[in-house]
Design a protein around this motif. Structure first.
Motif, PDB file in Angstrom:
ATOM      1  N   GLU A 273       0.879  -1.593   0.378  1.00  0.00           N
ATOM      2  CA  GLU A 273      -0.258  -0.129   0.147  1.00  0.00           C
ATOM      3  C   GLU A 273       0.382   1.029  -0.312  1.00  0.00           C
ATOM      4  O   GLU A 273       2.292   1.258   0.459  1.00  0.00           O
ATOM      5  CB  GLU A 273      -1.065   0.023   1.214  1.00  0.00           C
ATOM      6  CG  GLU A 273      -2.159  -0.658   1.148  1.00  0.00           C
ATOM      7  CD  GLU A 273      -3.014  -0.944   2.683  1.00  0.00           C
ATOM      8  OE1 GLU A 273      -3.800  -1.279   2.550  1.00  0.00           O
ATOM      9  OE2 GLU A 273      -1.837  -0.425   3.577  1.00  0.00           O
TER      10      GLU A 273
ATOM     11  N   GLN B 298       0.401   5.457   2.013  1.00  0.00           N
ATOM     12  CA  GLN B 298      -0.872   5.848   2.931  1.00  0.00           C
ATOM     13  C   GLN B 298       0.125   6.878   2.880  1.00  0.00           C
ATOM     14  O   GLN B 298       1.596   7.247   3.460  1.00  0.00           O
ATOM     15  CB  GLN B 298      -0.920   5.385   3.475  1.00  0.00           C
ATOM     16  CG  GLN B 298       0.386   3.273   4.432  1.00  0.00           C
ATOM     17  CD  GLN B 298      -0.525   3.660   5.657  1.00  0.00           C
ATOM     18  OE1 GLN B 298      -1.530   2.514   5.477  1.00  0.00           O
ATOM     19  NE2 GLN B 298       0.040   3.630   6.735  1.00  0.00           N
TER      20      GLN B 298
ATOM     21  N   GLU C 223      -5.899   8.830   7.745  1.00  0.00           N
ATOM     22  CA  GLU C 223      -5.272   8.207   6.718  1.00  0.00           C
ATOM     23  C   GLU C 223      -6.048   8.349   5.269  1.00  0.00           C
ATOM     24  O   GLU C 223      -7.072   8.160   4.884  1.00  0.00           O
ATOM     25  CB  GLU C 223      -5.841   6.969   7.028  1.00  0.00           C
ATOM     26  CG  GLU C 223      -4.984   6.811   8.706  1.00  0.00           C
ATOM     27  CD  GLU C 223      -4.909   5.186   9.059  1.00  0.00           C
ATOM     28  OE1 GLU C 223      -4.131   4.957   9.597  1.00  0.00           O
ATOM     29  OE2 GLU C 223      -5.754   4.251   8.236  1.00  0.00           O
TER      30      GLU C 223
ATOM     31  N   LYS D  32      -0.538   9.114   7.196  1.00  0.00           N
ATOM     32  CA  LYS D  32      -1.989   9.771   7.368  1.00  0.00           C
ATOM     33  C   LYS D  32      -1.457  10.976   8.667  1.00  0.00           C
ATOM     34  O   LYS D  32      -0.185  11.496   8.697  1.00  0.00           O
ATOM     35  CB  LYS D  32      -1.453   8.800   9.201  1.00  0.00           C
ATOM     36  CG  LYS D  32      -2.067   9.001  10.339  1.00  0.00           C
ATOM     37  CD  LYS D  32      -2.649   7.867  10.895  1.00  0.00           C
ATOM     38  CE  LYS D  32      -1.132   6.950  11.938  1.00  0.00           C
ATOM     39  NZ  LYS D  32      -1.142   6.066  12.109  1.00  0.00           N
TER      40      LYS D  32
ATOM     41  N   LYS E 118      -5.066   5.943   1.346  1.00  0.00           N
ATOM     42  CA  LYS E 118      -4.155   4.956   1.099  1.00  0.00           C
ATOM     43  C   LYS E 118      -5.001   4.205   0.249  1.00  0.00           C
ATOM     44  O   LYS E 118      -6.023   4.764  -0.587  1.00  0.00           O
ATOM     45  CB  LYS E 118      -4.516   3.705   1.996  1.00  0.00           C
ATOM     46  CG  LYS E 118      -4.283   4.019   3.677  1.00  0.00           C
ATOM     47  CD  LYS E 118      -4.636   2.965   4.627  1.00  0.00           C
ATOM     48  CE  LYS E 118      -4.786   2.735   6.030  1.00  0.00           C
ATOM     49  NZ  LYS E 118      -4.223   1.535   6.455  1.00  0.00           N
TER      50      LYS E 118
END
Lengths: 670, 670
Positions: free
Chosen positions: B468, B470, B617, B472, B619
């Protein structure tokens, strides 16, 4: 203080297949006389036992001899004779060969070839079913394998018995002779319900119970068989067998491909064994037996190769691997029949299915010493993992081969040492088998040009065994017959009226199975005299055997049926018969019940050759001499109903009458 | 005038497998250099040719070397490591082993073991698919077998390539190096559509076409795979492959268990080869491929063993017999796939399926000398019939064994003579394999006590590869996020709201696949604030690899999912973690489309440890570095939509935040 034993196998991985599945990675087995006296870690066994003969089994697996739970060993001599055929066509090829060649010497030779092959793949016990089991027993006992030998019993004439009473008598003598032998367990083997009558099944069950010996039979092998049972008997094969006493025996049921859960419960209740035959069921396209379910329900399941004519080998290593593979695909579950359970059904499971679990199938103190040692050094077995206790079963079931077997001991006796057979002269057996094969080749090649083979090449054939009691009488008055049929003691179950155009091709092939080919056209006549349906078919008729009874004739012969979808002219050219004959007749046909017995009645007016008056035929199927005698008596009574007496009976068949009529006609012309 | 040749095999039954199926009962084959120069009756051949070396083949069959159309040869070193498991559980065991052990040396050793085994069973050609094919090619060329070697290409990190771009590059170099070699045919091997992206498939097809080399891939092996294709792609696997260029290559499609007639027409139209793998398909319960129908339609079908970890051998004799058996039972027709046709697909058929039919698979003048001589004297092959021309095929397919092979010649070179391997040091290979197995054993035993194994023992697990991109970010105002999601450039495809109670078990096992086990309870919250559904599951999470991008983080790790149907207390006792951590949060989750790309958005308010504000988040799943870079750029743009910039990104996972919060709390208590 060490005990002296005969043989000590040491330093191998001992796979016991006892109830706890004990495996000794460096283990040993001590053998005294015919039995196992100790099994355990090598260091413990060598501390307690000294041996006259010690065998180092490093890099090997010491395991119970495999158990082949269903086979027909003399069929090694027909291995690969014909493959990839429908069962009925295949039988059409095979049965004349059996009739011609199967003798005590033949089955002994076949047994030698089979035992050699089985010992080489690590088999020590097997369950056989064939003819002349007396001769097979002699041979197998000499070679030293353990076997459940089932003497085949059929309603049809067999190579070793003309009638089923003869077969039963033969079986009884066989049991009396061999029961209690340390290696041979005689058994009663009715071939299958569909080659048996209810009386035959009951008699077989009685015989097995009388001597407390196992009964070995084929059960629900094909879907056709299972469907036929439901259609004919209105119950499953297993229920039919149960109703005829077969489940009250120590039963070994071969195949069980098409059985349902109720059948499984019935088999389990009586402690029956099931012999699962993967290769044969696949090769003959019979189906996949629901073995996973059987095992879940706790049935005693073993694995068998079936006869080598439908496999084509006796390789139990291949067979057990296949058992696992097809159980997985049939249930869509790769966890089904894992390696350990697979080895279990090929050893102790098979022994239990054969009702010999107390003697063989596992390496346990007190059991007979039936042992195979597999050399695991072959590159196809590499490498070995040890992180999981079941890894050794994986190796044995999924990668080892029959050719890995190094040593085989049965009943404490060496049968193979370092891949050398000690009790069979393999080279001599091979040479003798090649000689027999050459004779079978010649026989089959001779038949290649026969009407039978021509028929097979043209179309699939269906084989019918015909075994009938019959009488034929000339009658002047057809109305008397019609009237008698409405009498009180006779129940008509069906009636038909047709014109029958028969065209016979007569051959001089010398093949007793193919004396005449009949091309028959049936024109069914409705109430109003109109033709309602036309049916055309070919029937190849054997010469058969004719036996005169005081008041009738018993005829037995084989027939092969095929649909006729080409012109008569085509068949005339194709079969090129020596002679032809025509018989045309007008036929009324009834099926009747008289004293709870089925009879067929034909009332024929023969149009060509033109014969005066009518002929009345009364026929019944029969299976044994005593049954034939009873039916012949009933026929005499029936004749009385029609106002006839036996003294004018016509012994000749229509073809013979036609032939003599032709001869007279030709004589008149000349 | 006789011609001088190198080798003359004479006096055997020559089974040519040419288009006329010529068989010479007393035949001979003359070999010059790498090729066959004459095939025919011995008397004719010896009249025309003199040889430097003449081999008497009495009682033997001289036939083409068998062709193993699909395998993974280095997996010999994992043979029997784990059996009787569901595919996903099995992979759970196997993949960490591969990651730990698969190196160029490992694949070379595995190749030596495999080639030894294959030569012993009379195989001369095979199609492989594995990692480090460069090393395999070196080994196989040295041993002297003919092979189609496919370099595996996956979207996941593989032992020899971190990304699929790396794998493609490796494959290109492999092809450049080996294309044109007399024995080795390099190929492109995308593992399967479901371990590929559309781009990957297109790139593989391009590569295969660019070099005009075959493409080897798994096609529709399981029903699950076939169903997934229909559900995800709205078309069959074959059609999906067709749409992504794969059918425009010289395709070798392994398995094809679940394909329909339309798929068969597609494969036939492009001249694709199919590798049918009976043992593997049965053992893994994948099903039975519709081979009879494929052959009827004229598809190029070969037979393969698949890898020895799912078979567990490379025995092509067993494999072809099984191909015949299961075709018969699947069609309920014993005449299907008769012996001759079965041998055909295991020889010339397989060669054609591998696009090497011009070189090998039959004994014909001009073809390479790839030959196996089978000694037919074994008792399991007795007797021999000669009344039917197909009897020799019956013997080879239905009764002969791998262990009957006496001699093997490939490309004119002796590989085995009188069952002695000439180009592989079998003993050394066995010893080395045993060493590797011991190391694997130790590794697996170490893992036995691992959380992974405990999870497997408890319940089936499902493996998910997670790869992934991602980011945050802490956010103060949750309303801004909700508002931004209703903006024009973002399409919300699904939304959910739940409270998430995570309980982490932290392990110190050193197993990178099993760093943490998460017990998660999701309480789904409806519109009215009521709990509508509760879901509980276990996820075993690896440590994974973290790669910093300029504007995001790429994480790759493995996860194993299992349903949690027992209490948290049970799992605490069962797994006995080194430490535990709790994270409770309130989560809004959206799936969105932004610039035609899928993203998942979480808006979390962390309740335990109590953290101020919210975390956002973003993703996206990814498969390659270039794709990850593109998505990282899109994430930056998305952050802008939410009024955020990257400089405040939170690099830590919630567990890390929780852990430091715990530490702070404990510090405060102390």
């Amino acid at each position: 203080m060490t005990q002296m034993v005969d043989i000590l196998l040491r330093g191998g991985t001992v796979v016991t297949m006892n109830d706890k599945y004990d495996v000794y990675e460096d283990g040993a087995v001590a053998i005294l006389d015919d039995s196992i006296v100790a099994v355990g870690p090598t260091d413990e066994i060598v501390r307690d036992y000294a041996a006259r003969e010690t065998v180092d089994c490093t890099d090997s697996v010491i395991m119970p001899g495999l158990v082949n739970a269903h086979t027909h060993i003399p069929m090694t001599l027909m291995r690969g004779l014909n493959d990839d055929l429908r069962l009925d066509v295949w039988l059409g090829y095979l049965m004349p060969v059996e009739r011609e060649f199967v003798t005590p010497d033949f089955v002994k030779l076949g047994a030698r070839v089979a035992c050699a092959e089985m010992i080489r793949s690590g088999v020590t016990s097997f369950a056989d079913m064939f003819y002349y089991e007396e001769a097979i027993a002699e041979q197998v006992a000499e070679i030293g394998m353990r076997a459940l030998l089932g003497q085949t019993i059929l309603v049809f004439p067999a190579p070793d018995a003309e009638t089923f009473e003869d077969a039963l008598l033969l079986c009884r003598r066989f049991i009396e002779h061999w029961n209690g032998h340390p290696l041979i367990q005689p058994a009663v083997a009715p071939h299958a319900w569909y080659t048996a009558t209810p009386e035959l099944l009951l008699a077989c069950a009685d015989l097995a119970r009388a001597f407390d010996v196992p009964l070995h039979t084929h059960v629900s092998e094909t879907k056709l068989e299972a469907d036929n049972s439901v259609n004919q008997n209105h119950m499953s094969v297993v229920t039919w067998l149960e109703q005829h006493g077969i489940l009250d025996t120590k039963l070994l049921a071969a195949h069980c491909v098409h059985i349902n859960e109720e059948d499984m419960f019935s088999l389990r209740r009586v402690g029956a064994g099931v012999a699962h035959c993967p290769s044969s069921n696949l090769k003959l396209a019979s189906g996949i037996a629901p073995v996973a379910q059987m095992l879940k329900l706790g049935l005693k399941v073993g694995v068998g190769t079936d006869g080598p004519a439908s496999n084509n080998d006796l390789d139990m290593v291949e067979e057990m691997r296949l058992a696992s593979f097809i159980a997985k695909v049939a249930t869509q579950d790769p966890t089904v029949l894992p390696a350990r359970q697979t080895l279990e059904i090929a050893t102790i499971g098979g022994a239990r299915a054969m009702h010999m679990g107390h003697l063989t199938g596992s390496l346990e103190v007190g059991k007979r010493a039936d042992i195979a040692v597999r050399d695991m050094r072959g590159i196809h077995n590499q490498p070995h993992f040890h992180n999981h206790p079941d890894a050794v079963y994986s190796r044995i079931v999924y990668s080892s081969k029959a050719s890995d077997v190094a040593h085989v001991i049965c009943n404490g006796r060496w049968l193979m040492r370092d891949q050398v057979l000690l009790t069979v002269d393999e080279d001599a057996a091979r040479e003798a088998a090649i000689d027999v094969a050459a004779k079978i080749d010649a026989f089959v090649i001779e038949r290649e040009s026969s009407p039978y083979n021509k028929l097979v090449l043209l179309a699939g054939v269906q084989r019918l065994e015909s075994f009938e009691v019959q009488v034929k009488m000339p009658v002047d008055d057809d109305r008397a017959v019609h009237e008698a049929l409405s009498g009180e003691s006779i129940t008509v179950t069906s009636a038909a009226h047709y014109r029958q155009y028969d065209h016979y091709f007569i051959f001089d092939s010398g093949d007793q199975d193919a004396a005449r080919l009949r091309y028959r056209e049936d024109e069914f006549i409705g109430e109003d005299g109109e033709v309602t349906q036309v049916r055309t078919r070919l029937t190849l008729i054997g010469e058969g055997q004719r036996e005169e009874f005081p008041n009738a004739v018993m005829l037995s012969r084989s027939r092969f049926l095929a649909t006729a979808d080409r012109s008569l002219r085509f068949y005339q050219e194709y079969f090129a018969p020596a002679r032809e004959l025509r018989v045309h007749k007008d036929r009324y046909r009834w099926h009747i019940l008289y004293k709870a017995t089925d009879f067929a009645i034909n009332l024929d007016h023969v149009l060509e050759p033109e014969l005066p008056g009518y002929f009345l035929e009364i026929k019944a199927r029969t299976w044994s001499r005593s049954d034939a005698e009873r039916k012949a008596t009933l026929i005499t009574e029936l004749l009385g109903q029609f106002g006839l007496t036996l003294d004018q009976a016509e012994r000749r068949e229509y073809t013979e009458i036609a032939q003599s009529a032709n001869t007279e006609r030709e004589g008149a012309r000349a």
